[in-house]
Write a protein that holds these residues in place. Sequence first.
Motif: not given
Length: 223
Positions: A133, A136, A139, A142, A145, A149, A189
């Motif tokens: 979290d 995220w 970063y 977005k 996600k 994860e 990400p």
Amino acid sequence: MNTEYFCCYHSYLKKIAKLSDQEVGRLFRSLLQYSSTGEAQELAGRESIAFDFIADDIDRAKKNYLQKCEKNRENALARATERKRTQANGSERKRTGGIVEDKYKDKEKDKINTPHTPQGADDARETIKKRFDLFWKAYPKKTGKGNAEKSWNRIRPGKALFDQIMEALQKAVQCEQWLRDNGRYIPNPSTWLNQKRWEDEYVFPSQCDGYSYDDTEEECPYG
């Protein structure tokens, strides 16, 4: 229950080295309030990333403290119960000439001596989730996600690797490539994680916010 202090580790010097005195002041004031009341102030500057790191340590220390208090309370209660039972048994032996069958003595000893079942697995999952979290939140892109994860859970970074990832992310968000065309070249990400991009060497503009230098090969202090 709130303690009257929180621990400031020497390792924090590295985390706040790139912050200005004003940012460090805002950070420290916010940490004091968070440790005292549990409420986090809104921080808009670079100190917000350092706040997340240190607040995580505060939460972990507070949880360990409460667990220790609870364990001490349980141990004290167990000792008091055993003393009462021993006194009662002694009185009964005197009354019956020392012949007493105590059906509960062994059972109570087993309860007292049974070690507490650790919840390390649950704590580890909670820590991994909390660190993701924080990642995220820091970063800038977005996107994806769920995939990010999944990549994070495969890596399962410990504290040292987590610090390395977040420190690299601090550098990446200020590098020339990520700043170009309003972040057009920032990778997703999950891609950044899968390719271990925290090990990259980033190129910075010749002038950083609040710092300038001449045309030498010296790196920006925020890199």
